[in-house]
Motif scaffolding. Structure first.
Motif, short mmCIF file in Angstrom:
data_model
loop_
_atom_site.label_atom_id
_atom_site.label_comp_id
_atom_site.label_asym_id
_atom_site.label_seq_id
_atom_site.Cartn_x
_atom_site.Cartn_y
_atom_site.Cartn_z
N ILE A 156 15.03 -27.91 26.87
CA ILE A 156 14.23 -29.09 26.55
C ILE A 156 12.94 -29.11 27.36
CG2 ILE A 156 14.18 -31.63 26.71
CD1 ILE A 156 17.13 -31.65 25.96
N PHE A 157 12.99 -28.54 28.56
CA PHE A 157 11.78 -28.52 29.40
C PHE A 157 10.65 -27.70 28.78
CE2 PHE A 157 14.92 -29.61 32.76
CZ PHE A 157 14.37 -30.83 33.12
N ALA A 208 7.92 -29.92 27.32
CA ALA A 208 7.38 -30.93 28.25
C ALA A 208 5.96 -31.36 27.93
CB ALA A 208 7.44 -30.40 29.69
N ASP A 209 5.15 -30.50 27.33
CA ASP A 209 3.76 -30.86 27.08
C ASP A 209 3.57 -31.77 25.88
OD1 ASP A 209 2.84 -29.47 29.25
OD2 ASP A 209 2.50 -27.61 28.14
N LEU A 216 6.73 -33.67 24.34
CA LEU A 216 7.87 -34.53 24.07
C LEU A 216 7.66 -35.94 24.59
CD1 LEU A 216 10.68 -34.38 22.75
CD2 LEU A 216 11.63 -34.01 25.04
N GLU A 217 7.77 -36.94 23.68
CA GLU A 217 7.59 -38.34 24.04
C GLU A 217 8.87 -39.16 23.87
OE1 GLU A 217 4.30 -40.11 22.02
OE2 GLU A 217 2.94 -38.45 22.49
N LEU A 222 13.13 -38.76 23.57
CA LEU A 222 14.30 -37.90 23.69
C LEU A 222 15.55 -38.73 23.41
CD1 LEU A 222 15.72 -35.26 24.43
CD2 LEU A 222 15.54 -35.92 26.85
N ARG A 230 9.87 -33.64 35.01
CA ARG A 230 9.01 -32.59 34.44
C ARG A 230 8.60 -32.94 33.01
NH1 ARG A 230 12.23 -27.17 34.96
NH2 ARG A 230 10.52 -26.49 33.59
N LEU A 231 9.40 -33.76 32.35
CA LEU A 231 9.03 -34.23 31.02
C LEU A 231 8.01 -35.36 31.19
CD1 LEU A 231 12.57 -34.27 29.35
CD2 LEU A 231 10.82 -32.49 29.20
N HIS A 232 6.80 -34.99 31.55
CA HIS A 232 5.81 -35.93 32.06
C HIS A 232 5.23 -36.84 30.98
CE1 HIS A 232 2.40 -33.41 30.56
NE2 HIS A 232 3.30 -32.46 30.68
N LYS A 233 5.45 -36.52 29.70
CA LYS A 233 4.97 -37.38 28.62
C LYS A 233 6.06 -38.26 28.03
CE LYS A 233 0.90 -34.85 27.07
NZ LYS A 233 0.17 -34.36 25.87
N LEU A 234 7.27 -38.16 28.56
CA LEU A 234 8.39 -38.87 27.98
C LEU A 234 8.21 -40.38 28.12
CD1 LEU A 234 11.04 -38.04 26.56
CD2 LEU A 234 12.21 -38.52 28.71
#
Length: 440
Positions: A31-32, A35-36, A38-39, A41, A57-61
């Motif tokens: 899933i990582f 990361a660029d 994914l909003e 999950l 690390r999923l900084h846009k989630l």
């Protein structure tokens, strides 16, 4: 729905929303790789008990769903995810909510159907909070810091252990939708109102036809009720008996019966008896097929606001008739000590000509009209009605001769309903003002 195979093959690169239901017991590290972009999950319906410490690390989630898993604690690393605004962990086994687990921009938190006894003071330090769903836990109190949640609009506290509602609750300036049934608070009143008489209708007299709809609390079918040598077309709602975000379906059934007869409520004909699986249910009048929902429920983006069709318009007579009908029905509920709790356009059925009914008592609660709580609870619901009025006014089609002369009076009534809590009118006064407006 996506698959692990797609994820591992790199076929999902660039997606913004990922939904995996694959009996997961561990978080897939692949899933990582998203990361660029994914909003959203959605890991609902797996067997997860933990998330990796490096989830930030999923900084846009922005949105995380982990309902129907095996978590016993709200993961602490969530609080270090600045973009995260919505967190859903319904139907886990959560007993602990660390202060560090609450993201700073949190707007919508769902912890329904867990085992939570205590919430951290930090919850009241999330100024963006609009929607908080805590039904089906073991809470006796809420942090006093929550009195500072001035953006909070919807709160679900049903089926907990509250002996009393927090004194500050009804002073929250934007709170409009409250579910609080199934607590020791109000239990005596609820027991009395639950005994409201309704005829018993034997399951064997009902021939179910097509499904008409399904909500969180139950399924509605068209049916033929065979009695007295004839057959009557009816609607049958069978309750699931499961905890919903609003509370217990059985409380909903009691409120439907106790609401009584009214031209703008769906008549209850009786309770079902003798279901082979002991399911609970109601037999109700079948509405004209012309009746449709006034709006759709809120979306992830709108959070607390209903979604109307882009071209939804109502002429002045139909719009005013809906406002009058809903106000009159709600006034009767409060006369009987019933807080609807979900006074929304998506719970109003109408025929585009002004005929309407208020439906869905899933969030309804009983209260004693003789106590000091009574007026503030009614004024809380008045805010919900004020928001509905605003939406109706926005969708009012100008008549051939221009704007109706009484429209500014309706706009003023909406503003009065949105005033600070103690300054709002009661529903009896609202219905009287609507009558005056209709006569102009």
């Amino acid at each position: 729905m996506h698959t692990l195979e797609q994820l591992r093959a790199g076929a999902l690169q660039g997606i913004t929303r990922l939904q995996l239901r694959a009996g997961l017991t561990e978080f897939p590290r692949e899933i990582f790789n998203l990361a660029d972009t994914l909003e959203i999950l959605d890991l609902t319906g797996n067997a997860l008990a933990a998330l990796p410490d490096d989830l930030p690390r999923l900084h846009k989630l922005r949105i995380l769903f982990c309902s129907n898993n095996r978590f016993t604690e709200l993961p602490a690393m969530l609080g270090s995810m600045p973009a995260l605004t919505m967190v859903g962990f319904k139907a886990n086994q959560i007993t602990s909510v660390p202060a560090s687990a609450l993201p700073p921009a949190l707007r919508w938190l769902v912890l329904t159907d867990n085992r939570i006894e205590h919430l951290p003071d930090e919850l009241g330090r999330r100024p963006a909070m609009q929607k908080l769903m805590l039904s089906g836990n073991r809470l006796k109190t809420l942090p006093d810091t929550m009195a500072n949640l001035h953006q909070l609009e919807l709160l679900r506290l049903a089926a907990n252990a509250f002996e009393a509602l927090p004194v500050w609750l009804t002073t929250l300036p934007r709170l409009a939708w409250l579910a609080c049934a199934g607590n020791p608070w109000g239990a005596e009143r609820a027991q009395a109102m639950s005994a409201a008489p309704a005829p018993l209708i034997d399951w064997g007299q009902l021939a179910l036809q097509q499904q008409l709809g399904e909500g969180a609390s139950g399924v509605i079918h068209r049916a033929d009720w065979q009695h007295d040598g004839g057959s009557t077309p009816v609607a049958v709602k069978l309750y699931k008996g499961e905890m919903t975000s609003d509370g217990s379906p059985l409380n909903e059934m009691a409120a439907c019966v106790a609401a009584g007869l009214h031209p703008h409520l769906i008549p209850v004909l009786g309770r079902i008896a003798g279901h082979p699986e002991q399911a609970q249910g109601l037999v109700m009048a079948l509405l004209d097929p012309a009746f449709v929902n006034l709006a759709g429920p809120p979306s992830l983006a709108s959070c607390t606001r209903d979604i109307y069709e882009d071209d939804k318009q109502l002429d002045w007579p139909a719009m005013l008739a809906i406002a009058q009908g809903v106000a009159a029905a709600t006034a009767q509920l409060h006369e009987r000590g019933i807080l609807h709790g979900d006074l929304y356009a998506h719970n109003i059925l109408h025929d585009n000509l002004g005929r309407c009914v208020l439906s869905d008592f899933g969030a309804a609660a009983f209260y004693d009209t003789a106590t000091p709580d009574a007026a503030p609870l009614q004024q809380l619901e008045v805010r919900a009605f004020g928001l509905l009025l605003e939406e109706l006014v926005q969708r009012c089609t100008p008549a051939a001769g221009g704007q109706p002369a009484a429209l500014p009076h309706l706009t003023q009534l909406a503003q009065d309903c949105l005033a600070p809590p103690a300054e709002r009118p009661m529903f009896a006064a609202i219905t009287a003002r609507l009558q005056q407006i209709a006569a102009q």
